[in-house]
Design a protein around this motif. Structure first.
Motif, PDB file in Angstrom:
ATOM      1  N   TRP A 236       0.825  -1.212   0.000  1.00 27.81           N
ATOM      2  CA  TRP A 236       0.000   0.000   0.000  1.00 27.81           C
ATOM      3  C   TRP A 236       0.856   1.256   0.000  1.00 27.81           C
ATOM      4  O   TRP A 236       0.388   2.328  -0.350  1.00 27.81           O
ATOM      5  CB  TRP A 236      -0.923   0.040   1.233  1.00 27.81           C
ATOM      6  CG  TRP A 236      -2.090  -0.882   1.125  1.00 27.81           C
ATOM      7  CD1 TRP A 236      -2.094  -2.144   0.610  1.00 27.81           C
ATOM      8  CD2 TRP A 236      -3.432  -0.617   1.525  1.00 27.81           C
ATOM      9  NE1 TRP A 236      -3.342  -2.670   0.668  1.00 27.81           N
ATOM     10  CE2 TRP A 236      -4.194  -1.765   1.234  1.00 27.81           C
ATOM     11  CE3 TRP A 236      -4.073   0.476   2.120  1.00 27.81           C
ATOM     12  CZ2 TRP A 236      -5.555  -1.841   1.499  1.00 27.81           C
ATOM     13  CZ3 TRP A 236      -5.417   0.386   2.392  1.00 27.81           C
ATOM     14  CH2 TRP A 236      -6.161  -0.762   2.083  1.00 27.81           C
TER      15      TRP A 236
ATOM     16  N   ARG B  92     -18.557  -8.552  -7.249  1.00 29.40           N
ATOM     17  CA  ARG B  92     -17.354  -9.330  -7.565  1.00 29.40           C
ATOM     18  C   ARG B  92     -17.746 -10.721  -8.067  1.00 29.40           C
ATOM     19  O   ARG B  92     -17.241 -11.203  -9.072  1.00 29.40           O
ATOM     20  CB  ARG B  92     -16.473  -9.449  -6.317  1.00 29.40           C
ATOM     21  CG  ARG B  92     -15.228 -10.295  -6.524  1.00 29.40           C
ATOM     22  CD  ARG B  92     -14.441 -10.430  -5.247  1.00 29.40           C
ATOM     23  NE  ARG B  92     -13.778  -9.194  -4.898  1.00 29.40           N
ATOM     24  CZ  ARG B  92     -12.575  -8.844  -5.337  1.00 29.40           C
ATOM     25  NH1 ARG B  92     -11.915  -9.651  -6.135  1.00 29.40           N
ATOM     26  NH2 ARG B  92     -12.030  -7.710  -4.991  1.00 29.40           N
TER      27      ARG B  92
ATOM     28  N   GLU C  93     -19.912   2.646  -4.674  1.00 27.47           N
ATOM     29  CA  GLU C  93     -18.735   3.325  -4.186  1.00 27.47           C
ATOM     30  C   GLU C  93     -19.029   4.782  -3.868  1.00 27.47           C
ATOM     31  O   GLU C  93     -18.551   5.331  -2.871  1.00 27.47           O
ATOM     32  CB  GLU C  93     -17.674   3.270  -5.280  1.00 27.47           C
ATOM     33  CG  GLU C  93     -16.309   3.076  -4.762  1.00 27.47           C
ATOM     34  CD  GLU C  93     -15.420   2.737  -5.920  1.00 27.47           C
ATOM     35  OE1 GLU C  93     -14.527   3.531  -6.191  1.00 27.47           O
ATOM     36  OE2 GLU C  93     -15.652   1.703  -6.562  1.00 27.47           O
TER      37      GLU C  93
ATOM     38  N   THR D 264     -12.126  -1.437 -10.087  1.00 28.67           N
ATOM     39  CA  THR D 264     -13.063  -0.552  -9.424  1.00 28.67           C
ATOM     40  C   THR D 264     -13.632  -1.206  -8.170  1.00 28.67           C
ATOM     41  O   THR D 264     -13.809  -0.557  -7.134  1.00 28.67           O
ATOM     42  CB  THR D 264     -14.196  -0.180 -10.399  1.00 28.67           C
ATOM     43  OG1 THR D 264     -13.606   0.234 -11.632  1.00 28.67           O
ATOM     44  CG2 THR D 264     -15.030   0.936  -9.860  1.00 28.67           C
TER      45      THR D 264
ATOM     46  N   ASP E 292     -12.106  -3.501  -6.320  1.00 33.51           N
ATOM     47  CA  ASP E 292     -11.042  -3.491  -5.321  1.00 33.51           C
ATOM     48  C   ASP E 292     -10.926  -2.127  -4.664  1.00 33.51           C
ATOM     49  O   ASP E 292     -10.764  -2.010  -3.449  1.00 33.51           O
ATOM     50  CB  ASP E 292      -9.690  -3.836  -5.983  1.00 33.51           C
ATOM     51  CG  ASP E 292      -9.575  -5.329  -6.225  1.00 33.51           C
ATOM     52  OD1 ASP E 292     -10.550  -6.036  -5.972  1.00 33.51           O
ATOM     53  OD2 ASP E 292      -8.511  -5.765  -6.681  1.00 33.51           O
ATOM     54  N   GLU E 293     -11.019  -1.095  -5.508  1.00 37.15           N
ATOM     55  CA  GLU E 293     -10.923   0.254  -4.999  1.00 37.15           C
ATOM     56  C   GLU E 293     -12.049   0.554  -4.019  1.00 37.15           C
ATOM     57  O   GLU E 293     -11.848   1.211  -2.992  1.00 37.15           O
ATOM     58  CB  GLU E 293     -11.043   1.209  -6.183  1.00 37.15           C
ATOM     59  CG  GLU E 293     -10.174   2.399  -6.060  1.00 37.15           C
ATOM     60  CD  GLU E 293     -10.155   3.088  -7.384  1.00 37.15           C
ATOM     61  OE1 GLU E 293     -10.630   4.221  -7.441  1.00 37.15           O
ATOM     62  OE2 GLU E 293      -9.694   2.465  -8.367  1.00 37.15           O
ATOM     63  N   GLY E 294     -13.239   0.061  -4.380  1.00 37.73           N
ATOM     64  CA  GLY E 294     -14.379   0.266  -3.497  1.00 37.73           C
ATOM     65  C   GLY E 294     -14.120  -0.354  -2.133  1.00 37.73           C
ATOM     66  O   GLY E 294     -14.451   0.224  -1.091  1.00 37.73           O
TER      67      GLY E 294
ATOM     68  N   VAL F 280     -11.162  -0.865  -0.758  1.00 37.23           N
ATOM     69  CA  VAL F 280     -10.177  -0.050  -0.063  1.00 37.23           C
ATOM     70  C   VAL F 280     -10.859   1.164   0.550  1.00 37.23           C
ATOM     71  O   VAL F 280     -10.603   1.535   1.699  1.00 37.23           O
ATOM     72  CB  VAL F 280      -9.065   0.385  -1.044  1.00 37.23           C
ATOM     73  CG1 VAL F 280      -8.213   1.472  -0.429  1.00 37.23           C
ATOM     74  CG2 VAL F 280      -8.229  -0.813  -1.440  1.00 37.23           C
TER      75      VAL F 280
END
Lengths: 321, 321, 321, 321, 321
Positions: C320, D175, D257, E254, E256-258, E260
């Motif tokens: 990260w 997902r 998101e 996207t 994965d980003e959500g 995070v």
């Protein structure tokens, strides 16, 4: 509403005739009758159907309106539907021109068309050597007039697209761009629905098997076909460019957002550091020697501002701020 | 279930006849039999197969149902499958109409069709000059009735799309929009599966090589073809517009998100500054002269609120807040 | 402006002739006249129309310019429109070459073309065995010259695309990339609009039904066709690659953003922990034994820095930071 | 491995014959031999090649396997390759059926096909009036059996798609959805590769120029064609829907998101305000009158909680929380 | 460079002949000459042009190289261009094989081809019954050799794609995936540019109107066509799958980003609460009874950790952490 009703022979106007006389004049060899109607009532169309001997299905189509552009043969006659697209400010106004045509007559019926076709008649009457080709030249002249009116619409769409393109890489205009691109796409689709089916249909008037009375004017219809293809190619380019522009606009939004995020991260880091150290010296431990020092406070402030300044400089350099 | 079984000659009804009499009547020259069935049982179809001499594969298709629209020639007869799409509230209801037709008979079999075709028969019987064209006119009338029922479905889809378009640039409606666009796409695909294969098939009934008994009604089938093309063009526009609308919706979501991020960044900065300075004056250094000052506190508050106010003003001006 | 006007016979130059003599020379069997005009005025075209007996619609097209590439037959003559695309620095410059050609003449009219076609004439005059094929060889030579000029344009577009591709996976260049990709797409569309319609049209000059005077040069026109297809395939590849590159660029932006978010999250966590514990020991409870301890402060600092260091290590390890 | 080898005449089984006798039986007029092989070894194919006089290229294809579906004419015989797709749990199992067929023989070779075609033979032997059509009916029966096995695969794909659609607007399942959509697309491509080339090829067996021995069974092959088109249309719908579903899924991810971001922003604002004011009253100025007040603390707490409560209420109302 | 130059008659090698003897041997009936060149110089080609009487345009193409795959007829002879694609490690190496062929000769010219075609000649000489078909069999053998070399390239692309697919749903590999997908797309386009034009062209060698000397080998060319179609279908699948994979990859980024973002939000909330309460008890009000209490500090800590623990538990349960 009847606009006019005229008989022609060998390219010259014979006479303005009455509706009832039509069926007589169309019997005269080498003569043809050119009638123009505007938003006709059902009864007017019925009269015409009888005078010209029009096919029921074609008249039904003209009565209902809202047809796709098409060219249909009924025996020796043609039924042609073209859609007009006119500019009314920056709005597009759609209308319809239905043309019944055979060797000895032309009947044009316009609906929702703002600008009339009187100019077409005037120009034709001033060129008797062309009008002498007969009713098929009138058909050409009417179609050509409709198609020529598409060009300013294409130009308007292209101008609008260029204006959007000029703003597409400018920050903060993306919401506006996307709305305009969507609207532009809608307009391009309207125009395409007037052009594309006509392009499919017009092949019947030049090249292969052509109605007998159109043989002499084939090259003129090919010219209309050529204009339609230019317009169609322009519309295709506009549509493809809009598609790419929407994608690019989304990319720009995402890029801009990424920059905002970076800036957010940078400032959060700077203030986080500042607050963290202020917190340290705000702790209540009894034995914190620096708190007793006379220079503690200014030194701490200097340290904190210095550290933040350094962070600022680093973020600046890496392009985050 | 047998709905009716009638023999016609020269456009006029001869008689309601019994099923067993069919094979006799279809031998009479210039006469044709028009039978209508509804959700027939296997046995009923077997009787029809024998009376009319239908091909096994065609009967098998009618028995199973769930066919694609198609027009198949079996010797001198045709087997036509069209799919009905009816509106039931805002839901779409699919059904099927199978038509066996030859010069001397029409056998229509409907399955899952809510609204029947009695009106078609009534109208045909009132227009003997048209019905005199024979069985192919009945085929036309049935197909025309089915195709005419597509128009309100298209209109419903277009209305739904317009409603979504009106909301596409409104913040906060994106989740709802995307669900409705997806549902609309699904509906458009259903309609397209009824229309597109029929459009491919109907060319067999006008233009080139046409079954002998349909030659006189070619112009009518061309009219159906024309209606199908209008519907198809509308569906294509709907689908293309949905595609663009989904892209645009995603762009709007991303743009909205970017604005939320900016606002977040702005408020975080304002509170960060406020807290950072509060932290400074909360430090426990002994020698912090401003803490002793009578005006220290109000001055500090004024400074902090002033700074935040200035930041607020700056963010406001740059459109972040 | 008249560039030159020459009569040829059996591959050899007969004479430079005056415009007025054209109509005489084109009557001589086995002889043809090759006239080159540049940005002609309307009057010049009118003279040519009369001398060569050109069709009004073709002359009208040449007068207006801005035509789509096309090959049209007017009786025994051809009217050919090709569009030139020249490089002017890294800008593309569009022009037009209109060619009127029949068995006994070639009239070329160029508009907005920077580099002339004198070289074509010179080369043709040095190869009398080829020029002896007549006017269709001149047509080939002119078209070949125009098409050959497309290759450097394609090469420029490919070089530009490769340059962008080299930078597409480099962080921070996405805004620039997307602008360049959009511009490149625009250029590719311009070239495609010169090439694609010509490719459609050139089939008329080889293979099937070919104008009589072009029969002997069919293989040459097939060669031009082959060049056009290579260019067209290159353009298609460029367009498809641009489409993918735009998608990939967006993915890279989003990936980069995700990494920034992770970094933001990581630093926020580290400073959050630090500030939280500083806050704990800044509380004003009377009975907080650690505050009295001599080692309280260094121990607290050690704990706080240690914890943050550990977090830093963990974030580092998981990628990260 | 030889499964069986039978001679038929006029729809009736003559005898189980030995491989060596094949070349004799195929000489008998009106008789045909139907041989079925399964994963044959090279030697077995060589014997067949000699007995039937098969073309080397066709035998080579059957030996290697992994062919595209196709129908090739070698003189008066056909070489047909169809691919089987069977369900094995929710996995798809691909196999191949190669059919050599002429007027007097059918040789079927199956590879990697789990479910055999004994049922096809049994059914054919029970319908002698159909089997009497000869070898082309056997070809039809085999192809029909293969194509009928595609329907449950399509049904499985459609069921899977519907299941995903039911979950596409549910938060948190994206997902999983995207993984399943990708897998489904892969499966749809496998099926399409079995169906689409066969659809292209089968036109050779009905309609236009058909091999002589297939003329009488044209309507049957048209029926297979019709089934293939239904399957193909279903696959197209599945693929188009998957494409849209992937887009929609991405939109849902982004919308979700955005909501998370809003919530984050809201809570950050509430805590930021709280912490900021706590920081104010944690400052060490000497002259802060409210600190001395008895009601200062509860009033401050009330103020802070009240302000945060008000913010919470505002965020709640605007849908951020 | 001349590789070899051999005359064949009735499938048997007559003699290695000198270049000068070619024009004599090609006069002998039933005899043909097979010449192989490699990266020839211009002079070598000029000699061949004279010996075989090749068309200037074809020789020019061979001289320049970098042609699209094509099959052109020049009178009774063919000029065939195929592109080789060879694997060099995991890189693709492109080359070109130009073949001039007529009833009495085959001239192959290879450029940038690593692996030669000596094996093709050896195999042909060992199968005199096939070689006896004449020069068209040699053409087939050469084309077949080139096309067979495409299969390992396709296999490599498919293997690469599968490797990427295995990693597409794994977190953190998206940057790498997207780079590999882009590179794979580039490679697939290269192969497609070798295959697709050849597939268009090869129809000239089987089926319809075929050059006279190729009539006997039609089935062989159909076999090559079939191989090309398999390769083309594979490439299409690869391209479509890459397109979907790029979309899916973006979705995964996207998603994965959500996640995070959610984690960030959760930790920010936990620390925010902790710090806020620490701030409360760090306020300097005089009358804060809990500060005086002996159990105030541990109670406050317990409360703060308890609250944060509860938040942690809630976030964990809802999947944010």
């Amino acid at each position: 509403m009847l606009i006019n009703c005229v008989a022609y022979q060998e390219g010259k106007k014979l006479a303005d005739i009455s509706v009832e006389a039509i069926s007589d004049y169309i019997e005269i060899p080498e003569c043809f009758v050119w009638v123009a109607l505007r938003e006709p009532e059902s009864a007017e169309l019925a009269v015409m159907q009888e005078e010209f001997g029009l096919h029921e299905l074609a008249v039904e189509d003209a009565r209902r309106g809202q047809q796709r552009p098409k060219i249909e043969e009924y025996g020796d006659s043609l039924f042609v539907v073209v859609r007009t697209v006119e500019l009314d400010g920056d709005q597009m106004h759609e209308g319809e021109l239905d043309i019944f045509v055979a060797a000895n007559y032309v009947l044009s019926v316009r609906n929702d068309v703002k600008l009339g076709f009187l100019g077409v008649r005037a120009r034709a009457e001033h060129e008797p050597h062309l009008l002498a080709m007969g009713s098929s030249f009138v058909l050409y002249a009417l179609m050509d007039a409709v198609v020529d009116r598409y060009f300013p619409v294409v130009a308007m769409l292209e101008a609008e697209l260029e204006e959007i393109e000029d703003r597409i890489f400018i920050k903060g205009s993306q919401r506006d761009n996307i709305e305009r691109l969507y609207e532009l796409k809608r307009k391009a689709l309207v125009l395409r629905h007037a052009v594309a089916p006509l392009l499919d249909a017009i092949g019947k008037l030049h090249g292969g098997r052509v109605p007998l009375f159109c043989v002499g004017t084939q090259e003129y219809f090919r010219d209309v076909n050529d204009h339609l293809q230019r317009i169609n190619a322009s519309i295709d380019t506009i549509r493809e460019t809009i598609g790419t522009a929407i994608q690019v606009n989304l990319s720009m939004v995402t890029i801009d957002e990424g920059e905002v995020n970076k800036r957010l991260a940078a400032w959060a880091a700077i203030f986080g550091v500042f607050t963290a150290f202020a917190g340290v010296w705000g702790m209540n431990f009894e034995f914190m020697p620096e708190l007793k020092s006379h220079w503690g406070y200014p030194a701490a402030l200097a340290f904190m501002f210095g550290l933040c300044g350094y962070l600022y400089y680093r973020f600046r350099k890496s392009g985050w701020l």
